[in-house]
Design a protein around this motif. Structure first.
Motif, mmCIF file in Angstrom:
data_model
loop_
_atom_site.group_PDB
_atom_site.id
_atom_site.type_symbol
_atom_site.label_atom_id
_atom_site.label_comp_id
_atom_site.label_asym_id
_atom_site.label_seq_id
_atom_site.Cartn_x
_atom_site.Cartn_y
_atom_site.Cartn_z
ATOM 1 N N LEU A 112 1.181 -1.125 -0.038
ATOM 2 C CA LEU A 112 -0.056 0.052 -0.098
ATOM 3 C C LEU A 112 1.004 1.048 -0.182
ATOM 4 C CD1 LEU A 112 -3.217 -0.549 2.861
ATOM 5 C CD2 LEU A 112 -2.873 -0.778 0.333
ATOM 6 N N LEU A 113 2.122 1.444 1.542
ATOM 7 C CA LEU A 113 2.688 2.310 0.768
ATOM 8 C C LEU A 113 3.264 2.050 -0.835
ATOM 9 C CD1 LEU A 113 4.378 1.969 4.306
ATOM 10 C CD2 LEU A 113 2.889 3.415 3.785
ATOM 11 N N LEU A 114 3.758 1.204 -1.122
ATOM 12 C CA LEU A 114 4.155 1.751 -2.674
ATOM 13 C C LEU A 114 3.661 2.274 -2.757
ATOM 14 C CD1 LEU A 114 7.183 -1.313 -2.281
ATOM 15 C CD2 LEU A 114 7.358 0.875 -2.458
ATOM 16 N N ILE A 115 2.688 1.765 -3.587
ATOM 17 C CA ILE A 115 1.524 2.054 -4.253
ATOM 18 C C ILE A 115 1.072 4.083 -4.143
ATOM 19 C CG2 ILE A 115 -1.583 1.991 -4.515
ATOM 20 C CD1 ILE A 115 -2.055 -0.853 -3.985
ATOM 21 N N VAL A 116 0.976 4.305 -2.852
ATOM 22 C CA VAL A 116 1.239 5.300 -2.801
ATOM 23 C C VAL A 116 2.507 6.423 -3.422
ATOM 24 C CG1 VAL A 116 1.240 7.185 -0.404
ATOM 25 C CG2 VAL A 116 -0.164 5.205 -0.273
ATOM 26 N N ALA A 151 5.597 -1.005 -13.266
ATOM 27 C CA ALA A 151 7.202 -1.239 -12.761
ATOM 28 C C ALA A 151 6.675 -1.753 -11.936
ATOM 29 C CB ALA A 151 7.657 -0.297 -13.328
ATOM 30 N N TYR A 152 5.889 -1.377 -10.757
ATOM 31 C CA TYR A 152 5.786 -1.936 -9.962
ATOM 32 C C TYR A 152 4.833 -3.658 -9.602
ATOM 33 C CZ TYR A 152 2.339 -2.071 -5.553
ATOM 34 O OH TYR A 152 1.888 -2.072 -4.355
ATOM 35 N N ALA A 153 4.530 -3.589 -10.860
ATOM 36 C CA ALA A 153 3.756 -5.027 -10.957
ATOM 37 C C ALA A 153 5.733 -5.622 -10.565
ATOM 38 C CB ALA A 153 2.937 -4.851 -11.953
ATOM 39 N N ALA A 154 5.624 -5.623 -12.113
ATOM 40 C CA ALA A 154 7.078 -5.792 -12.618
ATOM 41 C C ALA A 154 7.962 -7.135 -11.376
ATOM 42 C CB ALA A 154 7.353 -5.783 -13.635
ATOM 43 N N ALA A 155 7.588 -5.307 -10.016
ATOM 44 C CA ALA A 155 9.069 -5.760 -9.199
ATOM 45 C C ALA A 155 8.597 -6.832 -8.067
ATOM 46 C CB ALA A 155 9.510 -4.643 -8.817
ATOM 47 N N TRP A 200 11.950 -7.266 -15.743
ATOM 48 C CA TRP A 200 11.203 -6.711 -15.992
ATOM 49 C C TRP A 200 10.418 -5.627 -15.274
ATOM 50 C CZ3 TRP A 200 8.454 -11.965 -13.588
ATOM 51 C CH2 TRP A 200 9.681 -13.142 -14.034
ATOM 52 N N PRO A 201 11.118 -4.611 -14.855
ATOM 53 C CA PRO A 201 10.682 -3.789 -14.944
ATOM 54 C C PRO A 201 10.828 -2.639 -15.775
ATOM 55 C CG PRO A 201 11.187 -3.921 -12.946
ATOM 56 C CD PRO A 201 12.009 -4.948 -13.425
ATOM 57 N N VAL A 202 11.606 -2.688 -15.915
ATOM 58 C CA VAL A 202 12.193 -1.552 -17.375
ATOM 59 C C VAL A 202 11.572 -2.822 -18.522
ATOM 60 C CG1 VAL A 202 13.882 -0.794 -19.252
ATOM 61 C CG2 VAL A 202 15.043 -1.667 -16.676
ATOM 62 N N LEU A 203 11.370 -3.450 -19.066
ATOM 63 C CA LEU A 203 10.755 -4.488 -20.117
ATOM 64 C C LEU A 203 9.104 -3.959 -19.624
ATOM 65 C CD1 LEU A 203 12.529 -7.988 -20.289
ATOM 66 C CD2 LEU A 203 12.852 -6.033 -21.861
ATOM 67 N N ALA A 204 8.534 -3.740 -18.793
ATOM 68 C CA ALA A 204 7.355 -3.565 -19.030
ATOM 69 C C ALA A 204 7.128 -2.111 -19.389
ATOM 70 C CB ALA A 204 6.760 -3.460 -17.350
ATOM 71 N N TRP A 205 7.842 -1.326 -19.407
ATOM 72 C CA TRP A 205 7.553 0.108 -20.309
ATOM 73 C C TRP A 205 8.197 -0.426 -21.497
ATOM 74 C CZ3 TRP A 205 5.396 4.700 -20.085
ATOM 75 C CH2 TRP A 205 5.424 5.385 -20.133
ATOM 76 N N SER A 206 9.168 -0.990 -22.223
ATOM 77 C CA SER A 206 9.385 -0.167 -23.571
ATOM 78 C C SER A 206 9.676 -1.867 -24.407
ATOM 79 C CB SER A 206 11.721 -0.906 -22.932
ATOM 80 O OG SER A 206 11.467 -1.715 -22.196
ATOM 81 N N ASP A 207 9.252 -2.563 -23.922
ATOM 82 C CA ASP A 207 8.709 -3.674 -24.997
ATOM 83 C C ASP A 207 7.670 -3.957 -25.346
ATOM 84 O OD1 ASP A 207 9.873 -6.888 -24.711
ATOM 85 O OD2 ASP A 207 7.648 -7.542 -24.689
ATOM 86 N N PRO A 208 7.469 -4.556 -25.916
ATOM 87 C CA PRO A 208 6.067 -4.321 -27.408
ATOM 88 C C PRO A 208 5.092 -5.291 -26.780
ATOM 89 C CG PRO A 208 8.327 -4.899 -28.707
ATOM 90 C CD PRO A 208 8.526 -4.930 -27.204
ATOM 91 N N LEU A 212 3.147 -8.811 -20.942
ATOM 92 C CA LEU A 212 3.813 -10.035 -20.067
ATOM 93 C C LEU A 212 4.543 -9.499 -18.722
ATOM 94 C CD1 LEU A 212 4.547 -13.161 -21.201
ATOM 95 C CD2 LEU A 212 6.486 -11.725 -22.506
ATOM 96 N N PHE A 213 5.196 -8.869 -18.552
ATOM 97 C CA PHE A 213 6.119 -8.395 -17.852
ATOM 98 C C PHE A 213 5.790 -8.245 -16.430
ATOM 99 C CE2 PHE A 213 8.332 -8.880 -21.742
ATOM 100 C CZ PHE A 213 9.329 -9.486 -21.335
ATOM 101 N N SER A 214 4.758 -7.154 -16.758
ATOM 102 C CA SER A 214 4.011 -7.232 -15.481
ATOM 103 C C SER A 214 2.722 -8.502 -14.716
ATOM 104 C CB SER A 214 2.826 -5.770 -15.644
ATOM 105 O OG SER A 214 3.461 -4.212 -16.495
ATOM 106 N N GLY A 215 2.349 -9.423 -15.739
ATOM 107 C CA GLY A 215 1.398 -10.418 -15.395
ATOM 108 C C GLY A 215 2.496 -11.150 -14.036
ATOM 109 N N ALA A 216 4.165 -11.414 -15.142
ATOM 110 C CA ALA A 216 5.092 -12.204 -15.089
ATOM 111 C C ALA A 216 5.367 -12.194 -12.908
ATOM 112 C CB ALA A 216 6.037 -12.154 -15.883
ATOM 113 N N GLY A 217 5.310 -10.748 -13.316
ATOM 114 C CA GLY A 217 6.024 -10.609 -11.751
ATOM 115 C C GLY A 217 4.987 -10.918 -10.541
ATOM 116 N N LEU A 218 4.093 -10.785 -10.818
ATOM 117 C CA LEU A 218 3.074 -10.712 -10.161
ATOM 118 C C LEU A 218 2.875 -11.974 -9.698
ATOM 119 C CD1 LEU A 218 0.047 -8.114 -11.291
ATOM 120 C CD2 LEU A 218 1.125 -8.177 -9.421
#
Length: 238
Positions: A112-116, A151-155, A200-208, A212-218
């Motif tokens: 929750l703190l990181l969501i803020v 990136a949050y989900a990927a991390a 994954w946090p970088v790829l969650a922004w830059s990859d086409p 996929l990377f946000s879901g893999a992180g979760l």
């Protein structure tokens, strides 16, 4: 039971500097980009004139993984230290609340703190863009939200691991060292194989395929949480 434990943890972090830390990361990142654009305004505005908001986001993106990993590490460590420093684990775990609920409450508090922090990053990016005079172009709200939350989900695997290490060790040297190392290495994640969670946090922004990377992180985060909760439930406390 978890909600009771979460309510108690929410009260415990008052006056511990954890909220300050949650605000410091995103505001510091926005301030750094404000300085960056302030010093190179004409050059950067000319370079990104076709897409000013996209240019601003591209300048912010490389630092988001650092802020997430380092901020997550320090928040997890400080939350764990609330109990470690007062030697309150025995009293806490003697209450009619399961150990799993205690673990999950502290994890949820950290998340929750990181969501803020992510919300502040998105809001701060919009404010900075408007102050820089980018308001003539439409604000890409979806991308502004994605810059932090994808990136949050990927991390998530690293955040879950950091909480596990922080709760398991009274000495916070190991978890903080691990988190600091990962945060320093994270900017080079784009050069790693996509199978390495650190990228994954970088790829969650830059990859086409950012989803996929946000879901893999979760998913991997959930897989890390499970043994962490089991280990915490069985571990002897001091």
């Amino acid at each position: 039971m978890m909600w009771r434990a979460l309510s108690a943890d929410w009260l415990k972090i008052r006056g511990k500097g954890i909220w300050f830390l949650a605000f410091l990361g995103p505001l510091g990142l926005i301030a750094m980009q404000g300085l960056n654009f302030g010093l190179r305004y004409d050059y950067l505005r000319g370079q990104y004139r076709e897409d000013l908001w996209g240019g601003l986001l591209s300048e912010v993106v490389p630092f988001v993984p650092i802020a997430l990993y380092l901020g997550g590490t320090l928040i997890c460590s400080l939350i764990a230290n609330v109990e470690h420093q007062t030697s309150a684990w025995k009293q806490l775990l003697a209450l009619p609340v399961s150990r799993t609920a205690v673990f999950m409450a502290k994890l949820l508090l950290c998340l929750l703190l990181l969501i803020v922090s992510c919300l502040l990053l998105s809001a701060g990016t919009v404010v900075l863009g408007l102050l820089l005079g980018f308001g003539a172009q439409p604000i890409p709200l979806a991308d502004v939200l994605r810059i932090g939350f994808a990136a949050y989900a990927a991390a998530m695997p690293v955040i879950a691991l950091q909480l596990w290490l922080s709760l398991s060790s009274r000495n916070q040297t190991l978890p903080v060292s691990v988190g600091l190392t990962l945060s320093l290495v994270s900017p080079f994640g784009v050069y790693f194989t996509e199978w390495m969670p650190l990228s994954w946090p970088v790829l969650a922004w830059s990859d086409p395929r950012p989803w996929l990377f946000s879901g893999a992180g979760l998913l991997l985060g959930l897989l890390v949480i499970l043994p962490g909760a089991i280990h915490f439930a069985r571990k002897d406390v001091d």
